[in-house]
Design a protein around this motif. Structure first.
Motif, PDB file in Angstrom:
ATOM      1  N   THR A 130       0.800  -1.233   0.000  1.00  0.00           N
ATOM      2  CA  THR A 130       0.000   0.000   0.000  1.00  0.00           C
ATOM      3  C   THR A 130       0.832   1.282   0.000  1.00  0.00           C
ATOM      4  OG1 THR A 130      -0.095   0.069   2.432  1.00  0.00           O
ATOM      5  CG2 THR A 130      -1.856  -1.144   1.296  1.00  0.00           C
ATOM      6  N   TRP A 131       2.121   1.193   0.286  1.00  0.00           N
ATOM      7  CA  TRP A 131       2.914   2.396   0.552  1.00  0.00           C
ATOM      8  C   TRP A 131       2.867   3.412  -0.588  1.00  0.00           C
ATOM      9  CZ3 TRP A 131       4.809   4.435   4.801  1.00  0.00           C
ATOM     10  CH2 TRP A 131       5.727   5.486   4.696  1.00  0.00           C
ATOM     11  N   THR A 132       2.755   2.946  -1.812  1.00  0.00           N
ATOM     12  CA  THR A 132       2.760   3.859  -2.957  1.00  0.00           C
ATOM     13  C   THR A 132       1.388   4.467  -3.229  1.00  0.00           C
ATOM     14  OG1 THR A 132       2.383   2.010  -4.499  1.00  0.00           O
ATOM     15  CG2 THR A 132       4.677   2.657  -4.061  1.00  0.00           C
ATOM     16  N   ARG A 133       0.396   4.144  -2.408  1.00  0.00           N
ATOM     17  CA  ARG A 133      -0.953   4.699  -2.602  1.00  0.00           C
ATOM     18  C   ARG A 133      -1.445   5.407  -1.337  1.00  0.00           C
ATOM     19  NH1 ARG A 133      -4.860   2.898  -5.871  1.00  0.00           N
ATOM     20  NH2 ARG A 133      -5.953   4.598  -4.855  1.00  0.00           N
ATOM     21  N   PRO A 134      -0.790   6.499  -0.928  1.00  0.00           N
ATOM     22  CA  PRO A 134      -1.280   7.243   0.243  1.00  0.00           C
ATOM     23  C   PRO A 134      -2.657   7.825  -0.031  1.00  0.00           C
ATOM     24  CG  PRO A 134       0.422   8.488  -0.917  1.00  0.00           C
ATOM     25  CD  PRO A 134       0.407   7.113  -1.526  1.00  0.00           C
ATOM     26  N   PHE A 135      -3.516   7.770   0.979  1.00  0.00           N
ATOM     27  CA  PHE A 135      -4.881   8.268   0.827  1.00  0.00           C
ATOM     28  C   PHE A 135      -4.954   9.711   1.314  1.00  0.00           C
ATOM     29  CE2 PHE A 135      -9.167   8.850   2.782  1.00  0.00           C
ATOM     30  CZ  PHE A 135      -9.861   8.955   1.597  1.00  0.00           C
ATOM     31  N   TRP A 136      -5.387  10.601   0.423  1.00  0.00           N
ATOM     32  CA  TRP A 136      -5.555  12.016   0.736  1.00  0.00           C
ATOM     33  C   TRP A 136      -7.052  12.358   0.698  1.00  0.00           C
ATOM     34  CZ3 TRP A 136      -1.601  15.900   1.119  1.00  0.00           C
ATOM     35  CH2 TRP A 136      -0.301  15.440   0.926  1.00  0.00           C
ATOM     36  N   PRO A 137      -7.675  12.593   1.835  1.00  0.00           N
ATOM     37  CA  PRO A 137      -9.081  13.035   1.820  1.00  0.00           C
ATOM     38  C   PRO A 137      -9.192  14.419   1.182  1.00  0.00           C
ATOM     39  CG  PRO A 137      -8.389  12.325   4.016  1.00  0.00           C
ATOM     40  CD  PRO A 137      -7.154  12.466   3.197  1.00  0.00           C
ATOM     41  N   ARG A 138     -10.384  14.755   0.728  1.00  0.00           N
ATOM     42  CA  ARG A 138     -10.620  16.073   0.134  1.00  0.00           C
ATOM     43  C   ARG A 138     -11.591  16.853   1.012  1.00  0.00           C
ATOM     44  NH1 ARG A 138      -6.819  17.550  -2.587  1.00  0.00           N
ATOM     45  NH2 ARG A 138      -8.180  19.202  -3.403  1.00  0.00           N
ATOM     46  N   TYR A 139     -11.264  18.115   1.265  1.00  0.00           N
ATOM     47  CA  TYR A 139     -12.116  18.995   2.072  1.00  0.00           C
ATOM     48  C   TYR A 139     -12.237  20.347   1.396  1.00  0.00           C
ATOM     49  CZ  TYR A 139     -12.286  15.665   5.837  1.00  0.00           C
ATOM     50  OH  TYR A 139     -12.541  14.537   6.573  1.00  0.00           O
ATOM     51  N   PRO A 140     -13.377  21.010   1.572  1.00  0.00           N
ATOM     52  CA  PRO A 140     -13.557  22.338   0.969  1.00  0.00           C
ATOM     53  C   PRO A 140     -12.439  23.287   1.388  1.00  0.00           C
ATOM     54  CG  PRO A 140     -15.640  21.540   1.861  1.00  0.00           C
ATOM     55  CD  PRO A 140     -14.577  20.566   2.315  1.00  0.00           C
ATOM     56  N   GLY A 141     -11.916  24.028   0.429  1.00  0.00           N
ATOM     57  CA  GLY A 141     -10.881  25.007   0.704  1.00  0.00           C
ATOM     58  C   GLY A 141      -9.470  24.456   0.745  1.00  0.00           C
ATOM     59  N   GLN A 142      -9.316  23.164   0.517  1.00  0.00           N
ATOM     60  CA  GLN A 142      -7.998  22.537   0.661  1.00  0.00           C
ATOM     61  C   GLN A 142      -6.952  23.195  -0.240  1.00  0.00           C
ATOM     62  OE1 GLN A 142      -8.426  18.330   0.530  1.00  0.00           O
ATOM     63  NE2 GLN A 142      -6.357  17.897   1.212  1.00  0.00           N
ATOM     64  N   GLU A 143      -7.375  23.576  -1.431  1.00  0.00           N
ATOM     65  CA  GLU A 143      -6.427  24.144  -2.390  1.00  0.00           C
ATOM     66  C   GLU A 143      -6.022  25.575  -2.036  1.00  0.00           C
ATOM     67  OE1 GLU A 143     -10.471  25.386  -3.416  1.00  0.00           O
ATOM     68  OE2 GLU A 143      -9.541  23.455  -2.889  1.00  0.00           O
ATOM     69  N   THR A 144      -6.725  26.199  -1.080  1.00  0.00           N
ATOM     70  CA  THR A 144      -6.405  27.586  -0.719  1.00  0.00           C
ATOM     71  C   THR A 144      -5.360  27.677   0.397  1.00  0.00           C
ATOM     72  OG1 THR A 144      -8.093  27.813   1.049  1.00  0.00           O
ATOM     73  CG2 THR A 144      -8.805  28.177  -1.245  1.00  0.00           C
ATOM     74  N   PHE A 145      -5.059  26.564   1.040  1.00  0.00           N
ATOM     75  CA  PHE A 145      -4.165  26.586   2.203  1.00  0.00           C
ATOM     76  C   PHE A 145      -2.771  27.043   1.783  1.00  0.00           C
ATOM     77  CE2 PHE A 145      -1.372  24.214   5.273  1.00  0.00           C
ATOM     78  CZ  PHE A 145      -1.706  24.976   6.382  1.00  0.00           C
ATOM     79  N   PHE A 255     -12.461  18.840  11.272  1.00  0.00           N
ATOM     80  CA  PHE A 255     -12.904  20.160  10.809  1.00  0.00           C
ATOM     81  C   PHE A 255     -13.821  20.021   9.593  1.00  0.00           C
ATOM     82  CE2 PHE A 255      -8.532  19.151   9.507  1.00  0.00           C
ATOM     83  CZ  PHE A 255      -8.718  18.973   8.147  1.00  0.00           C
ATOM     84  N   ASP A 256     -14.494  21.110   9.264  1.00  0.00           N
ATOM     85  CA  ASP A 256     -15.432  21.111   8.127  1.00  0.00           C
ATOM     86  C   ASP A 256     -14.825  21.689   6.862  1.00  0.00           C
ATOM     87  OD1 ASP A 256     -18.034  20.183   9.403  1.00  0.00           O
ATOM     88  OD2 ASP A 256     -17.444  21.799  10.757  1.00  0.00           O
ATOM     89  N   ARG A 257     -13.828  22.559   7.035  1.00  0.00           N
ATOM     90  CA  ARG A 257     -13.208  23.160   5.856  1.00  0.00           C
ATOM     91  C   ARG A 257     -11.788  23.603   6.191  1.00  0.00           C
ATOM     92  NH1 ARG A 257     -13.787  28.907   6.166  1.00  0.00           N
ATOM     93  NH2 ARG A 257     -15.018  29.487   8.005  1.00  0.00           N
ATOM     94  N   ILE A 258     -11.038  23.868   5.137  1.00  0.00           N
ATOM     95  CA  ILE A 258      -9.675  24.358   5.265  1.00  0.00           C
ATOM     96  C   ILE A 258      -9.634  25.789   4.749  1.00  0.00           C
ATOM     97  CG2 ILE A 258      -7.281  24.005   4.530  1.00  0.00           C
ATOM     98  CD1 ILE A 258      -7.920  21.028   4.236  1.00  0.00           C
ATOM     99  N   THR A 259      -8.964  26.640   5.486  1.00  0.00           N
ATOM    100  CA  THR A 259      -8.846  28.050   5.113  1.00  0.00           C
ATOM    101  C   THR A 259      -7.408  28.320   4.656  1.00  0.00           C
ATOM    102  OG1 THR A 259      -8.118  28.873   7.276  1.00  0.00           O
ATOM    103  CG2 THR A 259     -10.502  28.554   6.953  1.00  0.00           C
ATOM    104  N   PRO A 260      -7.137  29.498   4.120  1.00  0.00           N
ATOM    105  CA  PRO A 260      -5.752  29.806   3.726  1.00  0.00           C
ATOM    106  C   PRO A 260      -4.759  29.736   4.878  1.00  0.00           C
ATOM    107  CG  PRO A 260      -7.261  31.326   2.659  1.00  0.00           C
ATOM    108  CD  PRO A 260      -8.076  30.536   3.645  1.00  0.00           C
ATOM    109  N   THR A 261      -5.238  29.930   6.091  1.00  0.00           N
ATOM    110  CA  THR A 261      -4.323  29.977   7.241  1.00  0.00           C
ATOM    111  C   THR A 261      -4.526  28.852   8.246  1.00  0.00           C
ATOM    112  OG1 THR A 261      -5.852  31.470   8.388  1.00  0.00           O
ATOM    113  CG2 THR A 261      -4.080  32.480   7.076  1.00  0.00           C
ATOM    114  N   GLY A 262      -5.418  27.906   7.974  1.00  0.00           N
ATOM    115  CA  GLY A 262      -5.633  26.834   8.933  1.00  0.00           C
ATOM    116  C   GLY A 262      -6.867  26.009   8.628  1.00  0.00           C
ATOM    117  N   TRP A 265     -14.276  24.945  11.756  1.00  0.00           N
ATOM    118  CA  TRP A 265     -15.444  24.118  12.002  1.00  0.00           C
ATOM    119  C   TRP A 265     -16.711  24.926  11.750  1.00  0.00           C
ATOM    120  CZ3 TRP A 265     -10.797  23.642  14.162  1.00  0.00           C
ATOM    121  CH2 TRP A 265     -10.284  22.366  14.407  1.00  0.00           C
ATOM    122  N   ALA A 266     -17.819  24.216  11.565  1.00  0.00           N
ATOM    123  CA  ALA A 266     -19.093  24.878  11.269  1.00  0.00           C
ATOM    124  C   ALA A 266     -19.573  25.762  12.412  1.00  0.00           C
ATOM    125  CB  ALA A 266     -20.151  23.822  10.933  1.00  0.00           C
TER     126      ALA A 266
END
Length: 348
Positions: A130-145, A255-262, A265-266
């Motif tokens: 499994t080592w070559t397939r790390p699982f990355w969950p997706r959360y709103p705002g992840q790309e803005t961090f 948490f519910d979302r990711i922000t640019p700085t952290g 939660w809702a």
């Protein structure tokens, strides 16, 4: 085109065990491995993972494993042990070879393809782990961090987080181990999807059998394998107990979302972060088997032992109930026995 009776893909514990029993059975085979040297996933583990904190490593067949120095790095000790096993048992691993696809060939054979070569095999043992397939969950705002995001597979050493605040995501033993390391150099917030369940009971053979039974039940039904922690809980070692008493393992719900700085939660709560460490586990590295269409409606591959029910030529070793180090060695023997029976008429 190179013809063999059996192709083994992967040379970690499961692949080496399979190669050992194939050699003893006299079956013509090849062992292919994507790494540049021996050790499987162990060669990629972080340098601070010492043998004292590695959860039991079972012997490879016929070669007892003894820890001489508990303080030695696992990413040095285990690759050296694997390399010695290969030498002693004459297992000639072809590396580095990345298998890109396994597909149907002619005359009932399987084609095992890499960028440069193709092997034609009557049966396949897949031991890619499994080592070559790390699982990355997706959360709103992840790309803005604006900070750093990394997975357990990318972790190197705790000093790289000195003076920072790190959010560690995940409820497994790796999440606990890494955050305790990082906490010596940085501040940490731990978040998990579910409330962690700790146990003071020592790991026993009965617990081990329960884990294997639960995972075996899943793969026999065609479901993806369950995590070990979901069966065993988290073991409260002396280090973990001391950390809990010091307030270092207080967790927050996910948490519910990711922000640019952290993360946020809702309910309006926010935590600043310089880095997010995703200790969220791994998935089976079996994309190269996609042309064979082995997955069932449940999303997993239905197994009977190590044998794929949809294609008895294919065995998954180090997958599901044989993913543990003890299970991998036993599964290698079982897979070779079944393949020997499958190929017997053609080998006469």
């Amino acid at each position: 085109m190179i013809e063999v009776d059996v192709a083994v893909v992967g040379a970690g514990q499961a692949g080496l065990s399979s190669g050992y029993f194939l050699r003893r059975a006299g079956l013509e085979h090849v062992v292919l491995d994507a790494d540049a040297g021996p050790g499987g996933a162990w060669r990629h583990r972080w340098p601070t993972l010492r043998m004292a904190t590695v959860h039991g490593v079972h012997d490879l067949p016929g070669m007892p494993f003894e820890v001489v120095d508990d303080s030695a790095p696992a990413n040095e000790v285990l690759p050296a042990y694997f390399a010695d096993f290969e030498r002693r048992n004459g297992i000639d691993v072809v590396r580095p070879v990345t298998v890109t696809a396994v597909r149907e060939g002619v005359d009932g054979r399987l084609l095992v393809e890499s960028a440069d070569e193709t092997w034609s095999a009557r049966a396949l043992i897949n031991a890619t782990g499994t080592w070559t397939r790390p699982f990355w969950p997706r959360y709103p705002g992840q790309e803005t961090f604006r900070g750093r995001q990394l997975h357990t597979a990318d972790y190197a050493r705790p000093e790289e987080f000195a003076g920072q605040h790190v959010v560690v995501v995940g409820g497994g033993s790796s999440a606990i181990q890494l955050q305790l390391e990082i906490a010596r150099h940085a501040t940490v917030t731990w978040v998990t999807r579910r409330e962690p369940l700790f146990t003071d009971e020592p790991f026993t053979h009965e617990i081990g059998r329960a884990v294997v039974a639960r995972v075996d039940e899943a793969v026999r039904a065609g479901r993806p394998p369950a995590s070990v922690v979901s069966v065993t809980g988290l073991f409260r070692t002396p280090e973990v107990r001391a950390a809990q008493e010091a307030g270092l393992l207080d967790r927050l719900p996910l948490f519910d979302r990711i922000t640019p700085t952290g993360v946020a939660w809702a309910d309006g709560r926010e935590v600043r972060a310089d880095a997010i460490l995703w200790a969220t586990g791994f998935r089976a590295a079996i994309d190269h088997l996609s042309p064979l269409r082995l997955r069932g409606p449940g999303g997993g591959i239905r197994l009977d032992g190590t044998r794929v029910v949809a294609d008895p030529r294919v065995h998954l070793v180090g997958y599901g109930p044989s993913a543990s180090t003890v299970g991998a060695s036993r599964a290698g023997r079982a897979a070779v026995r079944e393949i020997g029976e499958l190929l017997a008429p053609a080998l006469v």
